[in-house]
Motif scaffolding. Structure first.
Motif, PDB file in Angstrom:
ATOM      1  N   ASP A   1      17.970  24.313 -50.399  1.00 38.98           N
ATOM      2  CA  ASP A   1      17.219  23.307 -49.634  1.00 38.98           C
ATOM      3  C   ASP A   1      16.634  23.877 -48.347  1.00 38.98           C
ATOM      4  OD1 ASP A   1      17.783  21.411 -51.549  1.00 38.98           O
ATOM      5  OD2 ASP A   1      19.482  20.537 -50.468  1.00 38.98           O
ATOM      6  N   HIS A   2      17.230  24.964 -47.835  1.00 37.98           N
ATOM      7  CA  HIS A   2      16.759  25.578 -46.587  1.00 37.98           C
ATOM      8  C   HIS A   2      16.241  26.999 -46.830  1.00 37.98           C
ATOM      9  CE1 HIS A   2      19.508  22.399 -45.203  1.00 37.98           C
ATOM     10  NE2 HIS A   2      18.767  22.365 -44.109  1.00 37.98           N
ATOM     11  N   ARG A   3      15.780  27.273 -48.026  1.00 34.74           N
ATOM     12  CA  ARG A   3      15.430  28.646 -48.402  1.00 34.74           C
ATOM     13  C   ARG A   3      14.303  29.232 -47.547  1.00 34.74           C
ATOM     14  NH1 ARG A   3      13.987  24.988 -52.056  1.00 34.74           N
ATOM     15  NH2 ARG A   3      11.898  24.916 -52.959  1.00 34.74           N
ATOM     16  N   ASP A   4      13.460  28.365 -46.972  1.00 36.29           N
ATOM     17  CA  ASP A   4      12.371  28.879 -46.148  1.00 36.29           C
ATOM     18  C   ASP A   4      12.860  29.362 -44.790  1.00 36.29           C
ATOM     19  OD1 ASP A   4      10.499  28.383 -48.104  1.00 36.29           O
ATOM     20  OD2 ASP A   4      10.024  26.386 -47.367  1.00 36.29           O
ATOM     21  N   THR A   5      14.013  28.861 -44.340  1.00 37.00           N
ATOM     22  CA  THR A   5      14.557  29.284 -43.045  1.00 37.00           C
ATOM     23  C   THR A   5      15.807  30.141 -43.202  1.00 37.00           C
ATOM     24  OG1 THR A   5      15.727  27.161 -42.883  1.00 37.00           O
ATOM     25  CG2 THR A   5      13.605  27.356 -41.747  1.00 37.00           C
TER      26      THR A   5
ATOM     27  N   PRO B   1      15.480  47.981 -54.992  1.00 42.14           N
ATOM     28  CA  PRO B   1      14.198  47.266 -54.976  1.00 42.14           C
ATOM     29  C   PRO B   1      14.303  45.809 -54.531  1.00 42.14           C
ATOM     30  CG  PRO B   1      14.380  48.619 -56.949  1.00 42.14           C
ATOM     31  CD  PRO B   1      15.715  48.680 -56.269  1.00 42.14           C
ATOM     32  N   ASN B   2      15.453  45.173 -54.752  1.00 40.78           N
ATOM     33  CA  ASN B   2      15.607  43.769 -54.371  1.00 40.78           C
ATOM     34  C   ASN B   2      16.102  43.579 -52.938  1.00 40.78           C
ATOM     35  OD1 ASN B   2      14.759  42.923 -56.889  1.00 40.78           O
ATOM     36  ND2 ASN B   2      16.823  42.801 -57.726  1.00 40.78           N
ATOM     37  N   ASN B   3      16.344  44.677 -52.226  1.00 46.40           N
ATOM     38  CA  ASN B   3      16.785  44.564 -50.828  1.00 46.40           C
ATOM     39  C   ASN B   3      15.535  44.401 -49.962  1.00 46.40           C
ATOM     40  OD1 ASN B   3      17.938  44.788 -48.282  1.00 46.40           O
ATOM     41  ND2 ASN B   3      19.432  46.311 -48.946  1.00 46.40           N
TER      42      ASN B   3
ATOM     43  N   ALA C   1      20.066  34.569 -46.676  1.00 47.72           N
ATOM     44  CA  ALA C   1      20.961  33.948 -47.652  1.00 47.72           C
ATOM     45  C   ALA C   1      20.234  33.639 -48.953  1.00 47.72           C
ATOM     46  CB  ALA C   1      21.567  32.683 -47.065  1.00 47.72           C
ATOM     47  N   ALA C   2      18.963  33.276 -48.867  1.00 49.03           N
ATOM     48  CA  ALA C   2      18.201  32.940 -50.065  1.00 49.03           C
ATOM     49  C   ALA C   2      18.002  34.139 -50.977  1.00 49.03           C
ATOM     50  CB  ALA C   2      16.845  32.341 -49.683  1.00 49.03           C
ATOM     51  N   GLN C   3      18.167  35.345 -50.423  1.00 51.32           N
ATOM     52  CA  GLN C   3      18.044  36.569 -51.223  1.00 51.32           C
ATOM     53  C   GLN C   3      19.407  37.119 -51.646  1.00 51.32           C
ATOM     54  OE1 GLN C   3      15.194  38.087 -52.269  1.00 51.32           O
ATOM     55  NE2 GLN C   3      14.021  36.399 -51.407  1.00 51.32           N
ATOM     56  N   ALA C   4      20.480  36.469 -51.191  1.00 52.79           N
ATOM     57  CA  ALA C   4      21.818  37.032 -51.377  1.00 52.79           C
ATOM     58  C   ALA C   4      22.411  36.679 -52.740  1.00 52.79           C
ATOM     59  CB  ALA C   4      22.752  36.526 -50.278  1.00 52.79           C
ATOM     60  N   ILE C   5      23.163  37.634 -53.277  1.00 51.75           N
ATOM     61  CA  ILE C   5      23.932  37.368 -54.486  1.00 51.75           C
ATOM     62  C   ILE C   5      24.956  36.278 -54.173  1.00 51.75           C
ATOM     63  CG2 ILE C   5      25.593  38.347 -56.132  1.00 51.75           C
ATOM     64  CD1 ILE C   5      24.236  41.057 -55.661  1.00 51.75           C
ATOM     65  N   GLY C   6      25.033  35.290 -55.046  1.00 48.91           N
ATOM     66  CA  GLY C   6      25.947  34.181 -54.839  1.00 48.91           C
ATOM     67  C   GLY C   6      25.209  32.871 -54.633  1.00 48.91           C
ATOM     68  N   TYR C   7      23.937  32.967 -54.274  1.00 52.47           N
ATOM     69  CA  TYR C   7      23.148  31.756 -54.046  1.00 52.47           C
ATOM     70  C   TYR C   7      21.902  31.716 -54.917  1.00 52.47           C
ATOM     71  CZ  TYR C   7      26.243  31.417 -50.030  1.00 52.47           C
ATOM     72  OH  TYR C   7      27.359  31.339 -49.241  1.00 52.47           O
TER      73      TYR C   7
ATOM     74  N   GLY D   1       6.073  39.226 -55.519  1.00 56.64           N
ATOM     75  CA  GLY D   1       7.462  39.580 -55.798  1.00 56.64           C
ATOM     76  C   GLY D   1       7.892  40.847 -55.084  1.00 56.64           C
ATOM     77  N   SER D   2       9.200  41.082 -55.093  1.00 52.50           N
ATOM     78  CA  SER D   2       9.772  42.207 -54.353  1.00 52.50           C
ATOM     79  C   SER D   2       9.370  43.562 -54.930  1.00 52.50           C
ATOM     80  CB  SER D   2      11.303  42.099 -54.325  1.00 52.50           C
ATOM     81  OG  SER D   2      11.829  42.066 -55.645  1.00 52.50           O
ATOM     82  N   GLN D   3       9.132  43.617 -56.243  1.00 55.80           N
ATOM     83  CA  GLN D   3       8.815  44.899 -56.873  1.00 55.80           C
ATOM     84  C   GLN D   3       7.525  45.485 -56.326  1.00 55.80           C
ATOM     85  OE1 GLN D   3      10.848  46.590 -58.825  1.00 55.80           O
ATOM     86  NE2 GLN D   3       9.435  48.316 -58.989  1.00 55.80           N
TER      87      GLN D   3
END
Length: 319
Positions: free
Chosen positions: A237-241, A163-165, A245-251, A142-144
């Protein structure tokens, strides 16, 4: 006016502040009034196809005003503050040469302050082995865990990073592991003796924090109506690439829904809370800018206030 725009040190008007405060509408009004064009300073609106979750400006909202650095990059591509300052700087030079006023607009405070202060960035040489090890650790621990390591080796920089950036945390750890240099020292050394632009920074917010949170909640509800769930599913569905965006607020708030571990209502509530927390971080960042001019939504006449500030700024001599 042309003489002002073609001065040796270009003039730039920046509009920042927390999310959902009307930066887009104000910037378009000022651009139309002063013959300007807009350079987006939003770290997520750069991506193609991610419109609802990033609150990307629509063609209707643009009202014919050209917008730069919006929707030009594939979601698979990484984009750094160094990339932004380079592209935004080139755009400012082009607009200035055309006698147009550059307006730098967005909620990514790091982008705006780095640009206006002329922070230099050396090309990042990424060691693939270090990057892979850090990414693997991110997935496993995890990010922490990465943030704790950064706080141990570079507490000064860690204090400025959420910490989540994870992109910024990972870049700082890569630098330290590869070179032994701290990102805090790199940033300090990169600050020039003289700023590259004559700038006016307008920041929008609400005196009443409750009003700001209400505006954020309303925006999130509108996002649901506009199809954010479909975009979030695309990112999932594309979180590995689509790593950024997969880390962004809103998704990422909707990922538990797709995994069947949470209902849609709780995910929406999580999105609203995450957006409110982000707004608080944006306020903290912009309030560190002592030369910012704050405009409050409750006071009304924002466009007139901003226009008066801009007129006074453009009337200043070049000394």
């Amino acid at each position: 006016m042309d003489a002002l725009y073609n001065a040796a040190k270009p003039r730039v008007v920046a509009i920042g502040g927390p999310t959902a405060t009307g930066k887009t509408a104000l910037s378009v009004a000022l651009a139309k009034r002063f013959g300007g064009e807009i350079i987006s300073a939003d770290s997520m609106q750069i991506y193609q196809g991610l419109d609802v979750g990033t609150a990307k400006v629509t063609p209707e909202e643009m009202q014919g005003v050209p917008h730069h650095l919006v929707g030009f990059l594939a979601p698979e591509q990484a984009f750094s503050v160094a990339d932004f300052t380079t592209l935004a700087g080139k755009t400012i030079t082009q607009l200035t040469a055309q006698g147009k006023l550059p307006l730098v607009v967005g909620g990514t405070g790091l982008y705006i302050t780095s640009l206006l202060n002329g922070i230099g960035f050396t090309p990042e040489k990424v060691d693939p082995a270090i990057r892979q090890e850090l990414q693997a650790r991110l997935q496993a621990e995890g990010s922490q865990a990465l943030y704790v390591e950064l706080a141990a080796v570079d507490p000064g920089y860690a204090a400025k990073v959420h910490p989540n950036n994870t992109p910024r945390v990972i870049r700082a750890l890569e630098l330290y592991r590869a070179t032994g240099r701290k990102m805090s020292a790199e940033r300090e050394a990169a600050r020039p003796a003289e700023k590259p632009y004559r700038s006016l920074c307008l920041c929008l917010t609400c005196r009443d924090r409750t009003l700001l949170y209400q505006r954020i909640d309303t925006r999130c509800d509108r996002m649901m109506q506009s199809g954010i769930l479909e975009e979030a599913k695309l990112v999932y569905d594309h979180r590995d690439t689509y790593r950024t965006a997969a880390q962004a607020i809103g998704y990422k708030e909707f990922f538990p829904y797709f995994e069947g571990t949470a209902d849609l209502e709780s995910c929406l509530a999580h999105l609203k809370q995450a957006s409110r927390n982000y707004a608080k971080r944006q306020l903290t960042w912009f309030r560190r800018q002592t030369d910012a001019v704050w405009l409050y939504l409750e006071d009304g006449n924002l466009e007139q206030q901003a226009a008066e500030q801009t007129e006074a700024f453009l009337a200043e001599n070049n000394a």
